[in-house]
Scaffold this motif. Sequence first.
Motif, mmCIF file in Angstrom:
data_model
loop_
_atom_site.group_PDB
_atom_site.id
_atom_site.type_symbol
_atom_site.label_atom_id
_atom_site.label_comp_id
_atom_site.label_asym_id
_atom_site.label_seq_id
_atom_site.Cartn_x
_atom_site.Cartn_y
_atom_site.Cartn_z
ATOM 1 N N TRP A 1 -2.012 2.014 -27.323
ATOM 2 C CA TRP A 1 -3.319 2.054 -27.987
ATOM 3 C C TRP A 1 -4.297 3.000 -27.295
ATOM 4 O O TRP A 1 -5.368 3.284 -27.827
ATOM 5 C CB TRP A 1 -3.912 0.641 -28.065
ATOM 6 C CG TRP A 1 -4.006 -0.036 -26.722
ATOM 7 C CD1 TRP A 1 -3.018 -0.726 -26.093
ATOM 8 C CD2 TRP A 1 -5.128 -0.061 -25.839
ATOM 9 N NE1 TRP A 1 -3.446 -1.178 -24.869
ATOM 10 C CE2 TRP A 1 -4.743 -0.797 -24.690
ATOM 11 C CE3 TRP A 1 -6.422 0.459 -25.900
ATOM 12 C CZ2 TRP A 1 -5.599 -1.012 -23.629
ATOM 13 C CZ3 TRP A 1 -7.277 0.229 -24.827
ATOM 14 C CH2 TRP A 1 -6.861 -0.497 -23.718
ATOM 15 N N MET A 2 -3.910 3.500 -26.141
ATOM 16 C CA MET A 2 -4.822 4.388 -25.404
ATOM 17 C C MET A 2 -4.545 5.844 -25.745
ATOM 18 O O MET A 2 -3.456 6.189 -26.198
ATOM 19 C CB MET A 2 -4.634 4.203 -23.905
ATOM 20 C CG MET A 2 -4.928 2.829 -23.389
ATOM 21 S SD MET A 2 -4.740 2.751 -21.605
ATOM 22 C CE MET A 2 -6.452 2.861 -21.128
ATOM 23 N N THR B 1 -6.748 5.698 -16.379
ATOM 24 C CA THR B 1 -6.720 4.273 -16.031
ATOM 25 C C THR B 1 -5.754 4.012 -14.883
ATOM 26 O O THR B 1 -6.075 3.281 -13.926
ATOM 27 C CB THR B 1 -6.301 3.441 -17.264
ATOM 28 O OG1 THR B 1 -7.281 3.599 -18.269
ATOM 29 C CG2 THR B 1 -6.171 1.970 -16.918
ATOM 30 N N ARG C 1 -10.733 -4.141 -16.241
ATOM 31 C CA ARG C 1 -11.378 -3.375 -17.308
ATOM 32 C C ARG C 1 -10.368 -3.015 -18.392
ATOM 33 O O ARG C 1 -10.628 -3.160 -19.587
ATOM 34 C CB ARG C 1 -11.996 -2.104 -16.715
ATOM 35 C CG ARG C 1 -12.645 -1.198 -17.727
ATOM 36 C CD ARG C 1 -13.194 0.066 -17.076
ATOM 37 N NE ARG C 1 -13.584 1.027 -18.083
ATOM 38 C CZ ARG C 1 -12.755 1.889 -18.652
ATOM 39 N NH1 ARG C 1 -11.477 1.892 -18.296
ATOM 40 N NH2 ARG C 1 -13.179 2.732 -19.570
ATOM 41 N N HIS C 2 -9.206 -2.573 -17.929
ATOM 42 C CA HIS C 2 -8.152 -2.199 -18.878
ATOM 43 C C HIS C 2 -7.721 -3.404 -19.708
ATOM 44 O O HIS C 2 -7.549 -3.323 -20.927
ATOM 45 C CB HIS C 2 -6.963 -1.624 -18.113
ATOM 46 C CG HIS C 2 -5.785 -1.355 -18.968
ATOM 47 N ND1 HIS C 2 -4.689 -2.168 -18.987
ATOM 48 C CD2 HIS C 2 -5.540 -0.384 -19.874
ATOM 49 C CE1 HIS C 2 -3.809 -1.692 -19.860
ATOM 50 N NE2 HIS C 2 -4.304 -0.622 -20.402
ATOM 51 N N ARG D 1 -9.020 -2.628 -2.613
ATOM 52 C CA ARG D 1 -8.324 -3.523 -3.537
ATOM 53 C C ARG D 1 -9.234 -4.032 -4.635
ATOM 54 O O ARG D 1 -8.820 -4.173 -5.782
ATOM 55 C CB ARG D 1 -7.729 -4.707 -2.762
ATOM 56 C CG ARG D 1 -6.481 -4.361 -2.013
ATOM 57 C CD ARG D 1 -5.958 -5.541 -1.222
ATOM 58 N NE ARG D 1 -5.461 -6.617 -2.067
ATOM 59 C CZ ARG D 1 -4.878 -7.714 -1.583
ATOM 60 N NH1 ARG D 1 -4.740 -7.862 -0.284
ATOM 61 N NH2 ARG D 1 -4.447 -8.658 -2.392
ATOM 62 N N ALA E 1 -10.265 -2.182 -11.966
ATOM 63 C CA ALA E 1 -9.708 -1.215 -12.923
ATOM 64 C C ALA E 1 -8.702 -1.898 -13.847
ATOM 65 O O ALA E 1 -8.669 -1.636 -15.056
ATOM 66 C CB ALA E 1 -9.042 -0.057 -12.169
ATOM 67 N N VAL E 2 -7.888 -2.776 -13.276
ATOM 68 C CA VAL E 2 -6.934 -3.531 -14.110
ATOM 69 C C VAL E 2 -7.705 -4.455 -15.052
ATOM 70 O O VAL E 2 -7.379 -4.573 -16.241
ATOM 71 C CB VAL E 2 -5.959 -4.359 -13.233
ATOM 72 C CG1 VAL E 2 -4.978 -5.131 -14.109
ATOM 73 C CG2 VAL E 2 -5.197 -3.458 -12.275
ATOM 74 N N GLU F 1 0.823 -1.213 0.000
ATOM 75 C CA GLU F 1 0.000 0.000 0.000
ATOM 76 C C GLU F 1 0.857 1.264 0.000
ATOM 77 O O GLU F 1 0.424 2.317 -0.470
ATOM 78 C CB GLU F 1 -0.935 0.000 1.211
ATOM 79 C CG GLU F 1 -2.001 -1.093 1.187
ATOM 80 C CD GLU F 1 -2.958 -0.946 0.018
ATOM 81 O OE1 GLU F 1 -3.392 0.185 -0.266
ATOM 82 O OE2 GLU F 1 -3.276 -1.969 -0.616
ATOM 83 N N ARG G 1 -9.562 -1.521 -7.347
ATOM 84 C CA ARG G 1 -8.319 -1.379 -8.119
ATOM 85 C C ARG G 1 -8.130 -2.583 -9.037
ATOM 86 O O ARG G 1 -7.687 -2.451 -10.172
ATOM 87 C CB ARG G 1 -7.138 -1.242 -7.160
ATOM 88 C CG ARG G 1 -7.087 0.123 -6.511
ATOM 89 C CD ARG G 1 -5.918 0.219 -5.566
ATOM 90 N NE ARG G 1 -6.340 0.007 -4.192
ATOM 91 C CZ ARG G 1 -5.565 -0.481 -3.231
ATOM 92 N NH1 ARG G 1 -4.336 -0.830 -3.494
ATOM 93 N NH2 ARG G 1 -6.019 -0.608 -2.027
ATOM 94 N N ARG H 1 -7.192 5.103 -11.703
ATOM 95 C CA ARG H 1 -8.210 4.153 -11.227
ATOM 96 C C ARG H 1 -7.520 2.966 -10.538
ATOM 97 O O ARG H 1 -8.008 2.464 -9.525
ATOM 98 C CB ARG H 1 -9.050 3.634 -12.401
ATOM 99 C CG ARG H 1 -9.834 4.718 -13.124
ATOM 100 C CD ARG H 1 -11.132 5.073 -12.432
ATOM 101 N NE ARG H 1 -12.146 4.066 -12.629
ATOM 102 C CZ ARG H 1 -12.976 3.643 -11.680
ATOM 103 N NH1 ARG H 1 -12.886 4.141 -10.473
ATOM 104 N NH2 ARG H 1 -13.895 2.742 -11.947
ATOM 105 N N ILE H 2 -6.378 2.552 -11.108
ATOM 106 C CA ILE H 2 -5.632 1.458 -10.486
ATOM 107 C C ILE H 2 -5.060 1.907 -9.139
ATOM 108 O O ILE H 2 -4.862 1.103 -8.236
ATOM 109 C CB ILE H 2 -4.526 0.960 -11.451
ATOM 110 C CG1 ILE H 2 -5.158 0.310 -12.682
ATOM 111 C CG2 ILE H 2 -3.591 -0.031 -10.756
ATOM 112 C CD1 ILE H 2 -4.197 -0.011 -13.790
ATOM 113 N N ASP H 3 -4.820 3.195 -9.027
ATOM 114 C CA ASP H 3 -4.361 3.750 -7.746
ATOM 115 C C ASP H 3 -5.477 3.821 -6.721
ATOM 116 O O ASP H 3 -5.229 4.110 -5.550
ATOM 117 C CB ASP H 3 -3.814 5.169 -7.964
ATOM 118 C CG ASP H 3 -2.308 5.166 -8.101
ATOM 119 O OD1 ASP H 3 -1.660 4.496 -7.294
ATOM 120 O OD2 ASP H 3 -1.799 5.817 -9.029
ATOM 121 N N GLY H 4 -6.716 3.623 -7.155
ATOM 122 C CA GLY H 4 -7.822 3.603 -6.202
ATOM 123 C C GLY H 4 -8.698 4.838 -6.210
ATOM 124 O O GLY H 4 -9.511 5.025 -5.309
#
Lengths: 309, 275
Positions: A89-90, A98, B27-28, B18, B24-25, A72, B21, A101-104
Motif C-alpha cells: 500500500w506504500m 520507512t 507510525r508505520h 531504539r 518509526a515502526v 544492533e 526506531r 527510519r526503522i534503521d535509525g
Amino acid sequence: MTGIVDAEGVTKRYGEVLGLNGFTATFSSGITGLVGPNGAGKSTFFRLLAGQLRSDAGTLTLLGHPAWGQGEFRRRVGYCPEGAAMFDWMTGEDFVTTLLRIDGFSRTDAIERAGRAISSVGLTDARERRIRVYSKGMRQRIKLAQCIAHDPELILLDEPLNGVDPVGRASLSALLRQLSHDGHHLIVSSHVLYEVERLTDQIVMISNGRTIAEGDIHRIRDLIDARPHVIELESPDPRGLARFLGSWDHVVSIEFLGTARLRVLTRSPDAFYAALPELVVSEGITVRAVHSADDNLDAVFRYLSEGMR
Amino acid sequence: MSISSPRYTAPSVDRLGRASRTLAVLRHELLSRAGLGTLLVVALAYIAVTLIVVFDADFASAAGQLSVSTYEAPFQSPLWALVILIVATAAGAGSVAEDRGSRSIVLYLSRPIHLSDYLSAKAGSIGSWILIAAVGPGLVAVGILAALGVGSATVNLSAAAGFVATGVLAALFFTGLALALSSLTDRALYAGVAMFGLVLSLDIGVGVVSGITGNSTVLYASPVTDLTSVAEAAFHVAGPYPTDPVSSAVLLAVVGGLLAVAAYWQLSQVEVVGE
C-alpha cells in the motif's frame, strides 16, 4: 574460520524435510555467488542469515555474530529476501524511507538516502507509485533499494535478478559490481550460474542442503557448457522475437509456450545472455522476463554430488 | 577458498536510538491500520457516543438531574463493547499475523529492531486505535457540553476521567488479547475470529453459568462484564455492580499485560518459514 560469513555443519529441518544438511562454507570479502537448483537450500541459508530461522545443528555467524536473533549488528547487514515481503500500500519512496527510519536514520537523512538508493536501481520515475502496481522486476528493484539504502557492510541478495528484464539485469549487475568495488561484501544466490558468473569468480555450489563445490567458477562452468541450456522468455511478440533468435548460430531450437512465452535451447548461454540486451535495445523488442530453467544444471549438480560421495 | 579480512568501513553516521526506531515502526503500523473499515467504525463510535451523551446530558440538565452518572449512558448498551471489539480486531488481529503471512516481518527483524521494540510498536498502534475509539468520543461529547455550558466543570471533568479510565482499561486488555492471538497465526482472519469468539463466548457463557448456579464470581471471566463494572463505578452509578470494580480493573490490566508477555514469548519462538 574468519570469513564474513562462516557456516560450519549447519543443519535445518522442516519436519521430515532437510532444508540444509551439514552445510559448511566460508564466504570471504567481495561478491560470492551461492548457486544451486531450486530447492537446494539457498533460501533456507539466507533465512538463517537473516535471523528468520534457527539452525538445528552447526554454527552460523555473520560479521562475527550468531545469525539467530536480532541485534544492533543487523544495521551492518542488508537483506533482499526472495518472495513478496513488501508493504504494497506504500509508494516505493515511502517504503524505502520507512525502513531507513526503522534503521535509525533521521527523517531528512532517510529521505535523502532513499532517493539515492531508488535512483541507483533505476526507479526514480516510479518512486511515487504504490508498490502494488509495480511489475515483478520493479518489486525486485525496490527490494534491492531498501537493502542497500543504509549502506550496509554485508549485503544478502536472494535471487535478486529473478524476474528482471534483460536490460534491467545488466544495469543491476553493474550496480552489484559497483557495490563490491566500493568495498561492500555481497552474497548473491541464483539458480542461474551465468548470472553469478558475470558478477564474480567466487562461488559456493549447494545441492540437497550440502556444499558440493566452492571456489573458482571456471571448472564448473566447463561441465555446464557441454550441455544445451534451456531459457524461457516472456514477450508480447514472441514470434517477432523468435525471428531474431532463430538467426543466432548457437540457438538449437525455439518452442512457443502459449501466446507470450518462448522456450529457447542454446549451446552457448554466455553468448545468448550477452546478445539479448543488445537485441532488445537495437530492435526495440519487449522482453518482459527471462527465466533460466535449471534442468540442465540439475544434471551437473547430480554429477558433482555423486563425485563427493 | 581464500580467506581475507573484512576491508569495508562504513562511514560514521549518527543514528537515532531504539525509541526513535520503535516510533518509526509505530507510525508505520498506525498508518497501515487506517483502512476504510477501521475509520468507518471509529467514525460511527464518535457519532453514536457523542449524540447519546450530549442529548442525555442536555435533557438531564433541563430536568435539573444532571450528574456524572448521566454520562455513563453509552456503556449501558452492549454496542459499546462491540464497537471496541471491532476496532481492536481491525487494528490488532492482523498486526503480527499479516507480517508473518506476507513475511514482511523479515523487513523489520532483519534490521536492528529488537523483538520487544517491534511488539511495543504493535501494542502502541493497537492501543492507540482503541483509545481513539474508546476515549475520544466521550471526551468530544464532554467538550461539546462544556462549550454549550451544560454541566459544571466538576461534573464534566469527572465524566472525562471516567471515559479515560474505562477506555485505558479497555485498551490494555484488548491490546494484549489482539497481540497474543495475532502472534499465534499467520492469518489475520483466524486471529479476528478467535478474538470475537473468545470475548463473546465468555460473555454469554459466564452469564448463563452465573444464572444457573447463582455464582456471580464467574462473571469476572467476562471482560465485557468487567468493563461494565468499571464504567459504572467510574461514572458514580449507584451499585450493586456486576463485579467488584477494583478487582475487575486489576484483572483487566493484569490479564492484558500477561497476554502481551505471552505474545512476546510466542513470537520469540517463531521461525518464518515462508512460502
